[in-house]
Design an enzyme around this catalytic site. Sequence first.
Site, PDB file in Angstrom:
ATOM      1  N   ASP A  86       0.946  -1.149  -0.073  1.00 40.79           N
ATOM      2  CA  ASP A  86      -0.105  -0.100   0.054  1.00 40.79           C
ATOM      3  C   ASP A  86       0.867   1.184  -0.157  1.00 40.79           C
ATOM      4  OD1 ASP A  86      -1.522   2.230   0.464  1.00 40.79           O
ATOM      5  OD2 ASP A  86      -2.866   1.049   2.223  1.00 40.79           O
ATOM      6  N   TYR A 146      -3.985  16.517  -7.935  1.00 41.10           N
ATOM      7  CA  TYR A 146      -3.910  15.645  -8.917  1.00 41.10           C
ATOM      8  C   TYR A 146      -2.652  16.224  -9.932  1.00 41.10           C
ATOM      9  CZ  TYR A 146      -3.831  12.445 -12.991  1.00 41.10           C
ATOM     10  OH  TYR A 146      -3.468  11.689 -14.164  1.00 41.10           O
ATOM     11  N   LYS A 149       1.365  15.304 -10.261  1.00 41.49           N
ATOM     12  CA  LYS A 149       2.019  14.710 -11.775  1.00 41.49           C
ATOM     13  C   LYS A 149       3.022  15.767 -12.244  1.00 41.49           C
ATOM     14  CE  LYS A 149      -0.470  10.919 -12.348  1.00 41.49           C
ATOM     15  NZ  LYS A 149       0.360   9.558 -12.457  1.00 41.49           N
TER      16      LYS A 149
END
Length: 257
Positions: A63, A157, A161
């Site tokens: 995980d 996000y 990225k």
Amino acid sequence: MDMDFQGQKLVVIGGASGMGRAVASGVLARGASVVVLGRAGTKLDDATAELAKSGPATSIAVDLADQAQVDEASKRLAGEHEDATLLVNAAGFYLPKPFLDHDRADYDAYHDINRALFFLTQTVVRGMVAGGRGGAIVNIGSMWAHQAIAATPSTAYSMAKAGLHALTHNLAIELAGDGIRVNAVAPAVTATPLFEKVFPQDQLEESLRGLGALHPLGRAGTPQEVADAIVFLLSPASSWTTGAILNVDGGVMAGRN
């Protein structure tokens, strides 16, 4: 075009589904062995068993949000797979949410993945350098790290990225002397399991079709289309390419419909 991976070992972080699994399958078919990292469960077990039908494939359950599990996975990579010469960082998730609706947990969820990828990559690279055979790394970045889309607000996000894109450039420079190439792909909307968490199942196909209209080529991409680009960047066919962020996006970065 030289796309042979005979005698090489690929580590895919996030290889139980989607693009990562497609890359693992493509590299296995060309002679490599594969180590898939993913969250423990049936999906990882089934993916590994299916891949093993085509060649040597093993898995490490981890995980990426659990630092203790990441440390344990790193130890296993160093002890059992120090001969890896190929790495793909494919792990990720995507849930569009307005900036003002983000809380700390939302933010941390994205950046915990980057932290895990950073240190797992460090482990694999140590093995590549010690082995002296060079290597190739491909990170899966995103079109959203290049530009924003009003229909899909994606601040945390996109920030994460963009960090992966920056890591790509920096590692390309640092590792060039060791013969290790580092590149990334930046997909736009791609029909992967990632989007199954964004839209209700009964609306998924229609929603992807609607987002597909953003792309000059008129549709969303497939995991295989992105995987084909990644396999190319891993292969000797791209031997003079490093530090590139390859847009595999149906033409979105050229201009949108």
